[in-house]
Write a protein that holds these residues in place. Structure first.
Motif, PDB file in Angstrom:
ATOM      1  N   ASP B 249       0.840  -1.208   0.000  1.00 56.03           N
ATOM      2  CA  ASP B 249       0.000   0.000   0.000  1.00 56.03           C
ATOM      3  C   ASP B 249       0.870   1.250   0.000  1.00 56.03           C
ATOM      4  O   ASP B 249       0.658   2.176  -0.783  1.00 56.03           O
ATOM      5  CB  ASP B 249      -0.879   0.050   1.251  1.00 56.03           C
ATOM      6  CG  ASP B 249      -1.987  -0.985   1.190  1.00 56.03           C
ATOM      7  OD1 ASP B 249      -2.069  -1.694   0.170  1.00 56.03           O
ATOM      8  OD2 ASP B 249      -2.741  -1.073   2.174  1.00 56.03           O
ATOM      9  N   LEU B 250       1.850   1.277   0.902  1.00 56.81           N
ATOM     10  CA  LEU B 250       2.717   2.451   1.002  1.00 56.81           C
ATOM     11  C   LEU B 250       3.488   2.661  -0.295  1.00 56.81           C
ATOM     12  O   LEU B 250       3.710   3.789  -0.725  1.00 56.81           O
ATOM     13  CB  LEU B 250       3.694   2.277   2.175  1.00 56.81           C
ATOM     14  CG  LEU B 250       3.050   2.303   3.568  1.00 56.81           C
ATOM     15  CD1 LEU B 250       4.099   2.055   4.644  1.00 56.81           C
ATOM     16  CD2 LEU B 250       2.362   3.644   3.804  1.00 56.81           C
ATOM     17  N   ILE B 251       3.906   1.574  -0.922  1.00 60.41           N
ATOM     18  CA  ILE B 251       4.655   1.698  -2.170  1.00 60.41           C
ATOM     19  C   ILE B 251       3.760   2.308  -3.257  1.00 60.41           C
ATOM     20  O   ILE B 251       4.204   3.153  -4.033  1.00 60.41           O
ATOM     21  CB  ILE B 251       5.244   0.330  -2.588  1.00 60.41           C
ATOM     22  CG1 ILE B 251       6.347  -0.057  -1.586  1.00 60.41           C
ATOM     23  CG2 ILE B 251       5.801   0.374  -4.005  1.00 60.41           C
ATOM     24  CD1 ILE B 251       6.929  -1.442  -1.782  1.00 60.41           C
ATOM     25  N   GLN B 252       2.470   1.935  -3.286  1.00 62.93           N
ATOM     26  CA  GLN B 252       1.536   2.535  -4.247  1.00 62.93           C
ATOM     27  C   GLN B 252       1.435   4.057  -4.024  1.00 62.93           C
ATOM     28  O   GLN B 252       1.419   4.828  -4.977  1.00 62.93           O
ATOM     29  CB  GLN B 252       0.140   1.902  -4.136  1.00 62.93           C
ATOM     30  CG  GLN B 252       0.057   0.487  -4.712  1.00 62.93           C
ATOM     31  CD  GLN B 252       0.546   0.396  -6.155  1.00 62.93           C
ATOM     32  OE1 GLN B 252       0.294   1.286  -6.975  1.00 62.93           O
ATOM     33  NE2 GLN B 252       1.276  -0.666  -6.468  1.00 62.93           N
ATOM     34  N   TYR B 255       4.492   5.702  -5.398  1.00 63.76           N
ATOM     35  CA  TYR B 255       4.412   5.822  -6.867  1.00 63.76           C
ATOM     36  C   TYR B 255       3.618   7.069  -7.255  1.00 63.76           C
ATOM     37  O   TYR B 255       4.008   7.829  -8.137  1.00 63.76           O
ATOM     38  CB  TYR B 255       3.692   4.617  -7.477  1.00 63.76           C
ATOM     39  CG  TYR B 255       4.475   3.328  -7.531  1.00 63.76           C
ATOM     40  CD1 TYR B 255       5.837   3.284  -7.277  1.00 63.76           C
ATOM     41  CD2 TYR B 255       3.843   2.142  -7.865  1.00 63.76           C
ATOM     42  CE1 TYR B 255       6.532   2.089  -7.330  1.00 63.76           C
ATOM     43  CE2 TYR B 255       4.530   0.940  -7.922  1.00 63.76           C
ATOM     44  CZ  TYR B 255       5.876   0.916  -7.649  1.00 63.76           C
ATOM     45  OH  TYR B 255       6.552  -0.260  -7.726  1.00 63.76           O
ATOM     46  N   GLN B 256       2.465   7.247  -6.591  1.00 63.19           N
ATOM     47  CA  GLN B 256       1.595   8.391  -6.924  1.00 63.19           C
ATOM     48  C   GLN B 256       2.314   9.715  -6.662  1.00 63.19           C
ATOM     49  O   GLN B 256       2.223  10.664  -7.430  1.00 63.19           O
ATOM     50  CB  GLN B 256       0.294   8.329  -6.116  1.00 63.19           C
ATOM     51  CG  GLN B 256      -0.615   7.188  -6.542  1.00 63.19           C
ATOM     52  CD  GLN B 256      -1.807   7.014  -5.606  1.00 63.19           C
ATOM     53  OE1 GLN B 256      -2.194   7.951  -4.921  1.00 63.19           O
ATOM     54  NE2 GLN B 256      -2.360   5.810  -5.570  1.00 63.19           N
ATOM     55  N   ILE B 263       8.451  12.797 -11.560  1.00 63.04           N
ATOM     56  CA  ILE B 263       9.483  11.756 -11.652  1.00 63.04           C
ATOM     57  C   ILE B 263       8.860  10.527 -12.311  1.00 63.04           C
ATOM     58  O   ILE B 263       7.852  10.008 -11.830  1.00 63.04           O
ATOM     59  CB  ILE B 263      10.023  11.400 -10.247  1.00 63.04           C
ATOM     60  CG1 ILE B 263      10.713  12.627  -9.648  1.00 63.04           C
ATOM     61  CG2 ILE B 263      10.973  10.203 -10.319  1.00 63.04           C
ATOM     62  CD1 ILE B 263      11.132  12.457  -8.195  1.00 63.04           C
ATOM     63  N   GLN B 264       9.449  10.109 -13.463  1.00 60.60           N
ATOM     64  CA  GLN B 264       8.911   8.939 -14.157  1.00 60.60           C
ATOM     65  C   GLN B 264       9.428   7.650 -13.527  1.00 60.60           C
ATOM     66  O   GLN B 264      10.603   7.541 -13.198  1.00 60.60           O
ATOM     67  CB  GLN B 264       9.331   8.953 -15.618  1.00 60.60           C
ATOM     68  CG  GLN B 264       8.623  10.007 -16.446  1.00 60.60           C
ATOM     69  CD  GLN B 264       9.252  10.107 -17.815  1.00 60.60           C
ATOM     70  OE1 GLN B 264       9.525   9.102 -18.460  1.00 60.60           O
ATOM     71  NE2 GLN B 264       9.518  11.319 -18.242  1.00 60.60           N
TER      72      GLN B 264
END
Lengths: 284, 284
Positions: B249-252, B255-256, B263-264
């Protein structure tokens, strides 16, 4: 004055040594480590070695030696364009096999596919070795991809000029020594830079972030950051950081703060960057 | 099922492919790019390639291809111990020249200096090529430094075992494919990881710092960060970051946030890490 460089004769590093120190005696060494060791043994006054290529990235042998064993520092940097030539013993003869370093073969692949579709490619340890091999076997149907300097060094002919695929290909070369050298006037001074190696206390995520903070909030510009394995265990790294040397006071404060965070700092170089005068690189 | 790997036969990658997929048909390719292209052309179901060594660092050909051209991702990782052997056509004969890849020669130098002080060292493009050369010239007074697998592959004898200088030498290999493979039971699952490539908007110092912040303040652990040249100009990089995949969840959210910072992010792999069961590596 004696200048050592990564050989053999006809290598790009040879070319840079000649450009930088046209009136000095220049000595070729077989490996980067051998060049640096020759300096440490006081056989030479300056050592010229490659440090980073715009396509291939860092030259690990140089950076790892300076970090792990070296006490010598970079005192000047030359940014040099990499152009590859197709060299033969005798022009316009059949070519069945092309020899070169894997990276030069990769760079020449599109040209060879277009002009010599049936040619075989064989890897050598360096472009200059490939040129020497072609010169030593003038009766074979072979060619080398190598720098222009190798053509004059080994009396080869240029079958095709500037065959590299990517035009914008540069290598950074470091001049290692005890003091700033008097560089040839064919070179133009550009930026002033500092290269540091940082070793972090445990926990990568937090420590690297804090280390970068010491530069970020002072507005000190990084031009590069790269991790290299510490060679202790998979997953343990040190970090190479290049800074623009524009605010020496602020950089001193950053050093002190890194120290208080338990981050070890080793200066790999503090240097003037030079570019070639006559090839449109002054803007760099 | 067909598995492609970086050849030739007898390479470390061959060994890893055999360990991971003992019952599948395995096909050797000449370069890392050729293996990955074979997957893209649907010639093979999985591709096995090296990605990082604990001494030499990242394998640029793998990471650069995946970043610049690849749509394929890593679906498993094998951490494999690198041990070098001195191989000969016939045991206990005079050895005048030892052939191997430059890194294996460097690893074997201390052993050779102690036991074969007069031997010459010659570089080859890979350890397996060196082994094949020795096998093809049984009458010459030569040896190869190569993996144990090369001895059986080319019917060579082991003159000296485990001659590498640094004991703790491991390579990470990636298995690239469309779905998680069923791995051999001789391998133990360890960590779950994600490898990302980040491309920053201009101004390195601030943007990288902000990018790392998105992970740091969520307590997401990085196990690696490395810059690679973008191949556009000297000084422009992309960044490879490995994360522990512990808090999806935190990684998602990270990403956002990276996306909103400009940042791509490109996912190079999301994978289970495996180690060999029987060599004390379970602790990794």
């Amino acid at each position: 004055m004696l200048v050592g460089y990564l050989g053999p004769k006809g290598s790009f590093t040879h070319d840079v040594a000649t450009h930088s120190f046209p009136t000095s005696e220049r000595i070729a060494y077989r490996t980067i480590t051998d060049v640096i060791k020759a300096y440490e043994n006081q056989e030479i006054d300056f050592a010229v070695v490659p440090v980073e290529n715009s396509i291939e990235g860092s030259v690990h042998e140089t950076l790892d030696y300076l970090f792990h064993q070296g006490t010598i520092q970079a005192v000047a940097e030359v940014v040099y364009p990499i152009k590859q030539q197709l060299l033969v013993a005798k022009k316009d003869r059949l070519i069945r096999t092309v020899y070169s370093h894997p990276q030069a073969l990769a760079q020449g692949k599109a040209f060879l596919r277009a002009h010599y579709p049936d040619v075989a490619m064989e890897m050598t340890a360096s472009t200059a070795y490939a040129a020497r091999y072609v010169a030593e076997h003038p009766d074979l149907e072979i060619a080398a991809i190598a720098p222009l300097a190798a053509a004059s060094e080994y009396s080869l002919e240029v079958q095709a000029r500037d065959i590299q695929e990517i035009e914008d290909n540069y290598t950074r070369f470091w001049i290692l020594g005890a003091k700033e050298p008097a560089m040839s006037e064919t070179l133009s001074p550009a930026l002033q830079k500092i290269s540091l190696a940082l070793t972090l206390p445990n926990n990568l995520s937090g420590a690297l972030y804090k280390g970068l903070s010491t530069f970020a909030w002072r507005g000190i510009n990084l031009t590069k950051i790269e991790s290299r394995p510490l060679k202790t265990a998979l997953g343990e790294y040190f970090f190479i950081i290049d800074l623009l040397n524009e605010a020496p006071d602020l950089i001193q404060f950053a050093y002190q703060e890194l120290d208080s965070l338990g981050i070890q700092t080793k200066v790999l170089g503090r240097y003037q960057v030079y570019t070639l005068k006559d090839n449109g690189m002054e803007k760099r």
